[in-house]
Design an enzyme around this catalytic site. Structure first.
Site, PDB file in Angstrom:
ATOM      1  N   ASP A  77       0.867  -1.182   0.000  1.00  0.00           N
ATOM      2  CA  ASP A  77       0.000   0.000   0.000  1.00  0.00           C
ATOM      3  C   ASP A  77       0.902   1.230   0.000  1.00  0.00           C
ATOM      4  OD1 ASP A  77      -1.732   2.099   0.568  1.00  0.00           O
ATOM      5  OD2 ASP A  77      -2.926   0.944   2.003  1.00  0.00           O
ATOM      6  N   HIS A  78       0.834   2.000  -1.076  1.00  0.00           N
ATOM      7  CA  HIS A  78       1.740   3.140  -1.213  1.00  0.00           C
ATOM      8  C   HIS A  78       1.420   4.252  -0.226  1.00  0.00           C
ATOM      9  CE1 HIS A  78       5.138   4.675  -3.287  1.00  0.00           C
ATOM     10  NE2 HIS A  78       4.881   4.097  -4.449  1.00  0.00           N
TER      11      HIS A  78
END
Length: 459
Positions: free
Chosen positions: A429-430
């Protein structure tokens, strides 16, 4: 005689309903306290529900396939004294030890009584099916020559996935031998497909994690019929229910909410395989070693042992590491969770993973076994593929993917050699970290795979 009605209990984990899969008792059967009376499927797992009353079954509320809400009437029992049992069972799978010890025997007896009532006086015709074992140098599990008698009655199938699998393999469910409980499961279909392939003399293998596995039931396109046959095949509709619906909803949420990215690297896993042999880890050994590496990596990069609370707009970094791992089951792909994996030794982690795999295959995973994960290990290499870009298991922040381990040319100390090479991929998850953290985590994992003994300095 007094009637006691047992309602579907609180299933925990926020579950509000369950699909009725199978009745284990019939009207008029005698039941004891905590005897399992019905199988239900929730969005988390398939479970057997124990009844807290003893007596004779008066009414079963609902038919197979019905959706029952928590608190709705499930079964009514005529009790001699009109009192509830002493189990205090309020959650699925809980009950007194005495009742639990007798439930299996009473359930088997009830099934035998139902079978006796439904057995026709004239034996149903049957046909013998014979299969011979292929010889392939030990690359596929041997299939001993056997003769199986097939029932002519309609097959008993719970999962629509099983029906689709049989259709894909071109198998008639009436020719498949069910399990001990009379229900045809995914493993039964795969075994029948393997026997069919063996009869043709066309075994197929795939190398995965250094241990070849059989791909049962794969049929060549030219054997599936011509174009006219495919044109006449009707559409099929498979309802999204139970676990399949829960998985669909979670994946949709993940894809909608999580801006994910994937990075990958090749690693030399030769020493990792040797370490498994040296330690003496048999079942789930390689997966446990990879899990132990993940735990060490998450301690160094806690950003990835996290989730995003969209309501409060906060990143939650979890103190404990609850390691989920993908496992195949008769109901499809599930993700059991090893809770507090950071507190376990490698051997304890391997034992716990093996227990969860057995429960997944038997369909006995409890809802708690499938929830609460903070990081997932996805070993898609067993399917014979090198890499993937999986969807993150929402609400987690990352997933490590492991491809197949195969022989490849590799440079060692300036010399070309044949080594066991694996592709590792991290989907993250950026929002919780940038590429530097993700790259550092993956490099740590790859280095530990290539030199597992170096982990001793961090343990």
């Amino acid at each position: 005689m007094a009637e006691q009605t047992f309602t579907l209990p609180d299933l925990g984990e926020g579950l509000t309903e369950a699909e009725l899969v199978e009745w284990l008792v019939a009207d008029g059967d005698e039941v004891v306290i905590d005897q399992h009376v019905v199988v239900v499927e929730t969005a988390k797992a398939t479970v057997e529900v124990p009844c807290p009353y003893a007596g004779r079954v008066h009414t079963r509320h609902g038919s197979v396939g019905d959706t029952i809400a928590v608190g709705a009437a499930l079964i009514t029992v005529d009790s001699d004294d009109g009192a509830a049992g002493t189990s205090g069972a309020v959650l699925v799978g809980y009950g007194t030890s005495e009742g639990a010890s007798t439930s299996s025997a009473t359930r088997r007896a009830a099934r035998h009584r139902r079978a006796a009532r439904s057995t026709p006086t004239t034996p149903a015709p049957s046909s013998p099916v014979t299969a011979s074992s292929p010889t392939d140098g030990g690359m596929t599990p041997s299939l001993a020559r056997q003769t199986v008698t097939r029932p002519a009655s309609a097959p008993k199938v719970i999962s629509p996935i099983v029906r689709k699998l049989a259709t894909d393999h071109g198998l008639d469910l009436r020719t498949i031998t069910p399990g001990p409980d009379g229900v045809i499961r995914r493993s039964d279909v795969e075994a029948a497909a393997a026997i069919t392939l063996a009869g043709r003399g066309e075994p197929e293998t795939v190398a995965g994690q250094g241990e070849p596995q059989a791909l049962a039931g794969r049929v060549a396109p030219e054997e599936r019929g011509g174009a006219d046959t495919d044109r006449d095949r009707p559409d099929s509709r498979i309802p999204l229910t139970g676990v399949r619906r829960a998985v669909a909803e979670k994946l949709t949420t993940s894809r909608r909410e999580i801006p994910d990215a994937t990075t990958w690297v090749d690693a030399d896993a030769t020493e990792l395989i040797e370490a498994r042999r040296a330690i003496g880890l048999e079942r789930a050994g390689l997966l446990a070693l990879l899990g132990r590496i993940c735990v060490a990596a998450l301690r160094r990069y806690p950003e990835l042992n996290a989730s995003v609370d969209t309501g409060s707009q906060e990143i939650v970094r979890h103190g404990a590491i609850h390691l989920g791992f993908a496992a195949d089951s008769p109901r499809g792909l599930v993700v059991p969770v090893v809770h507090d994996a950071h507190l376990l030794t490698t051997r304890q982690l391997a034992d716990r993973m093996a227990q969860l795999v057995d429960a997944a295959r038997a369909g006995t995973l409890a809802p708690a076994d499938l929830t609460g994960g903070t990081f997932t290990l996805n070993n898609y290499g067993v399917f014979g593929v090198d890499g993937s870009t999986p969807i993150i298991n929402h609400p987690e922040a990352a997933m490590l993917g492991v491809g197949r381990i195969i022989d490849r040319p590799w440079v060692v100390d300036g010399e070309l050699a044949v080594r066991k090479v694996v592709q590792l991929g991290l989907t993250f998850d950026h929002r919780v970290c940038d590429g530097g953290v993700a790259g550092g985590f993956l490099r740590f994992v790859a280095d530990a795979v290539e030199r597992p003994l170096r982990l001793l300095g961090d343990l």
